[in-house]
Design a protein around this motif. Structure first.
Motif, PDB file in Angstrom:
ATOM      1  N   ALA A  83      12.339  -0.412  -1.712  1.00  0.00           N
ATOM      2  CA  ALA A  83      12.099   1.008  -1.412  1.00  0.00           C
ATOM      3  C   ALA A  83      11.701   1.761  -2.674  1.00  0.00           C
ATOM      4  O   ALA A  83      10.774   2.586  -2.658  1.00  0.00           O
ATOM      5  N   ARG A  84      12.389   1.479  -3.783  1.00  0.00           N
ATOM      6  CA  ARG A  84      12.026   2.133  -5.053  1.00  0.00           C
ATOM      7  C   ARG A  84      10.626   1.716  -5.509  1.00  0.00           C
ATOM      8  O   ARG A  84       9.869   2.528  -6.055  1.00  0.00           O
ATOM      9  N   GLU A  85      10.283   0.454  -5.264  1.00  0.00           N
ATOM     10  CA  GLU A  85       8.959  -0.020  -5.651  1.00  0.00           C
ATOM     11  C   GLU A  85       7.870   0.657  -4.817  1.00  0.00           C
ATOM     12  O   GLU A  85       6.810   1.031  -5.344  1.00  0.00           O
ATOM     13  N   LEU A  86       8.120   0.844  -3.540  1.00  0.00           N
ATOM     14  CA  LEU A  86       7.165   1.545  -2.679  1.00  0.00           C
ATOM     15  C   LEU A  86       7.000   2.992  -3.116  1.00  0.00           C
ATOM     16  O   LEU A  86       5.890   3.541  -3.105  1.00  0.00           O
ATOM     17  N   GLU A  87       8.104   3.615  -3.497  1.00  0.00           N
ATOM     18  CA  GLU A  87       8.040   5.003  -3.961  1.00  0.00           C
ATOM     19  C   GLU A  87       7.233   5.112  -5.256  1.00  0.00           C
ATOM     20  O   GLU A  87       6.382   6.005  -5.402  1.00  0.00           O
ATOM     21  N   ALA A  88       7.481   4.206  -6.193  1.00  0.00           N
ATOM     22  CA  ALA A  88       6.767   4.246  -7.478  1.00  0.00           C
ATOM     23  C   ALA A  88       5.274   3.997  -7.298  1.00  0.00           C
ATOM     24  O   ALA A  88       4.443   4.604  -7.979  1.00  0.00           O
ATOM     25  N   ALA A  89       4.933   3.100  -6.360  1.00  0.00           N
ATOM     26  CA  ALA A  89       3.518   2.775  -6.135  1.00  0.00           C
ATOM     27  C   ALA A  89       2.754   3.936  -5.527  1.00  0.00           C
ATOM     28  O   ALA A  89       1.515   3.972  -5.574  1.00  0.00           O
ATOM     29  N   LEU A  90       3.456   4.901  -4.980  1.00  0.00           N
ATOM     30  CA  LEU A  90       2.807   6.040  -4.326  1.00  0.00           C
ATOM     31  C   LEU A  90       2.194   7.024  -5.331  1.00  0.00           C
ATOM     32  O   LEU A  90       1.179   7.681  -5.039  1.00  0.00           O
ATOM     33  N   LEU A 125       9.101   6.992   3.332  1.00  0.00           N
ATOM     34  CA  LEU A 125       8.990   5.549   3.104  1.00  0.00           C
ATOM     35  C   LEU A 125      10.343   4.861   3.228  1.00  0.00           C
ATOM     36  O   LEU A 125      10.483   3.818   3.877  1.00  0.00           O
ATOM     37  N   ARG A 126      11.343   5.444   2.589  1.00  0.00           N
ATOM     38  CA  ARG A 126      12.681   4.843   2.606  1.00  0.00           C
ATOM     39  C   ARG A 126      13.264   4.837   4.020  1.00  0.00           C
ATOM     40  O   ARG A 126      13.861   3.857   4.460  1.00  0.00           O
ATOM     41  N   GLN A 127      13.083   5.930   4.731  1.00  0.00           N
ATOM     42  CA  GLN A 127      13.613   6.000   6.092  1.00  0.00           C
ATOM     43  C   GLN A 127      12.931   4.990   7.008  1.00  0.00           C
ATOM     44  O   GLN A 127      13.581   4.340   7.833  1.00  0.00           O
ATOM     45  N   ALA A 128      11.604   4.854   6.861  1.00  0.00           N
ATOM     46  CA  ALA A 128      10.865   3.907   7.695  1.00  0.00           C
ATOM     47  C   ALA A 128      11.348   2.479   7.456  1.00  0.00           C
ATOM     48  O   ALA A 128      11.425   1.673   8.392  1.00  0.00           O
ATOM     49  N   LEU A 129      11.702   2.176   6.213  1.00  0.00           N
ATOM     50  CA  LEU A 129      12.122   0.815   5.866  1.00  0.00           C
ATOM     51  C   LEU A 129      13.578   0.550   6.188  1.00  0.00           C
ATOM     52  O   LEU A 129      13.934  -0.561   6.599  1.00  0.00           O
ATOM     53  N   MET A 130      14.448   1.583   6.053  1.00  0.00           N
ATOM     54  CA  MET A 130      15.878   1.303   6.064  1.00  0.00           C
ATOM     55  C   MET A 130      16.726   2.201   6.961  1.00  0.00           C
ATOM     56  O   MET A 130      17.913   1.912   7.142  1.00  0.00           O
ATOM     57  N   VAL A 131      16.170   3.268   7.523  1.00  0.00           N
ATOM     58  CA  VAL A 131      17.014   4.241   8.222  1.00  0.00           C
ATOM     59  C   VAL A 131      16.596   4.467   9.669  1.00  0.00           C
ATOM     60  O   VAL A 131      17.448   4.520  10.569  1.00  0.00           O
ATOM     61  N   ASP A 132      15.307   4.650   9.897  1.00  0.00           N
ATOM     62  CA  ASP A 132      14.830   4.989  11.238  1.00  0.00           C
ATOM     63  C   ASP A 132      15.250   3.943  12.269  1.00  0.00           C
ATOM     64  O   ASP A 132      15.516   2.790  11.919  1.00  0.00           O
ATOM     65  N   PRO A 133      15.329   4.328  13.546  1.00  0.00           N
ATOM     66  CA  PRO A 133      15.630   3.342  14.587  1.00  0.00           C
ATOM     67  C   PRO A 133      14.676   2.144  14.509  1.00  0.00           C
ATOM     68  O   PRO A 133      13.494   2.305  14.237  1.00  0.00           O
ATOM     69  N   GLN A 134      15.230   0.958  14.718  1.00  0.00           N
ATOM     70  CA  GLN A 134      14.468  -0.287  14.673  1.00  0.00           C
ATOM     71  C   GLN A 134      13.915  -0.578  13.273  1.00  0.00           C
ATOM     72  O   GLN A 134      12.895  -1.261  13.132  1.00  0.00           O
TER      73      GLN A 134
END
Length: 352
Positions: free
Chosen positions: A38-45, A189-198
């Motif tokens: 998640a941190r890597e996705l954030e940094a790449a943005l 990004l973080r929610q899509a990977l780790m928080v949102d349903p499914q």
């Protein structure tokens, strides 16, 4: 014989304790892996944001291409973590009955192969489930990011219209304006990977827990099957079993005349569902009593002995009503009611 039985019971308990620890450690490692990604996705943005700190729709594809590489790396690291944990879980289970290292390793390897090749009722293998997790992560991130950017841009245009007319921007438009900012996009990004349903992380965690338990139990059964005095496997509920469900039937019904929750080796309906922490322990021939043999029952018969509230919890209201009406078939216990309703209605019964 009692000394051997007691030693195996002690070894079984110790292996289960170590298995619980392995489960927690594996969950911690998996969480750390997803946090890192998640941190890597954030940094790449960052390189794709404009001077105002927003992301334009026309550059999303470029960012997502880079995100695909990050997620591909996640897939490989996740599989390595899973394989290591599966081997450890199987090794713990195999060690209860097999002392020679070579034999223990063979039993563990056979259990891991079983897990890798096992096809569940939905027709999926382990590799299929991992692929679905990977694909789901990629799709969720792409959809969430596009939605956030579109929402922010739409709100920006709407706000400009209000300001051009000299009117205040409504609160709901102001709230949507922030959807396409760096902080909001990182959160998306973080929610899509780790928080949102499914989300991918929760699916991966469930898969880890289910398959580690399967590897451990399969290796344990592999060892038990070779012991001449083991007659069956006892289905045990986890101490943290959260609610009454079908596992309670498996753990308490005397379906084979071997005692409550005891099955011939290899025939226990275990694991009954994903994410379960139920487990198996060996039952020796001398432990089966005359009362156990005389008390054999089928699953429907066992369910009829339970209070109505527990029947409802295990079966759902409609099937529990069919049970109390005396028309529920044993073969229908694990079939969803939506798939059974028409058949029962054709027979003149309406439940639920």
């Amino acid at each position: 014989m009692n000394a051997i039985r007691d030693a195996i019971a002690k070894a079984s308990a110790e292996a289960q304790q170590k298995m619980n620890l392995l489960d927690r450690e594996s969950a911690d490692r998996l969480l750390a892996l997803y946090e890192s990604v998640a941190r890597e996705l954030e940094a790449a943005l960052l390189p794709y944001l404009n001077a105002e700190g927003s992301l334009r729709l026309e550059v999303i594809r470029d960012y997502l291409r880079q995100a695909q590489g990050i997620l591909k790396n996640l897939s490989g690291l996740q599989r390595t973590l899973l394989d290591d944990a599966l081997n450890s879980a199987a090794y713990l289970g195999a060690g209860v009955f097999a002392e020679p290292e070579a034999v223990r390793s063979l039993l563990a390897e056979a259990a891991v192969r079983f897990v890798d090749q096992f096809i569940a009722a939905d027709g999926l293998k382990l590799s299929d489930r991992l692929y679905r997790i990977d694909r789901g992560a990629s799709q969720a991130i792409a959809e969430a990011l596009r939605r956030a950017v579109a929402m922010g841009q739409d709100a920006s245009a709407t706000a400009a219209d209000f300001l051009a007319r000299g009117e205040p921007v409504p609160p709901d438009v102001l709230a949507r304006l922030g959807a396409n900012t760096r902080a909001a996009l990182e959160r998306t990004l973080r929610q899509a990977l780790m928080v949102d349903p499914q989300n991918a992380y929760s699916h991966a965690l469930r898969l880890f827990r289910t398959e580690l338990n399967r590897a451990h139990g399969q290796a344990y059964q592999n060892g038990a099957a070779a012991h001449p005095d083991v007659i069956g496997m006892k289905y045990n509920l986890s101490p943290n079993h959260p609610r009454t469900d079908i596992c309670d039937v498996y753990a308490h019904a005397n379906l084979y005349g071997l005692g409550p929750g005891v099955y011939p080796v290899g025939q226990a309906p275990w694991p009954a569902h994903p994410n379960t922490m139920s487990y198996l322990t060996a039952v020796f021939r001398e432990e089966v009593t005359a009362r156990d043999r005389a008390g054999q029952q089928d699953s429907v018969g066992y369910l009829r002995t339970l209070p109505a509230t527990q029947q409802d919890q295990i079966l759902g209201t409609a099937k529990a009503q069919a049970l109390r009406a005396g028309v529920l078939n044993a073969s229908d216990l694990e079939t969803p009611w939506k798939d059974l309703r028409a058949n029962y209605e054709q027979r003149g019964y309406e439940f639920g």
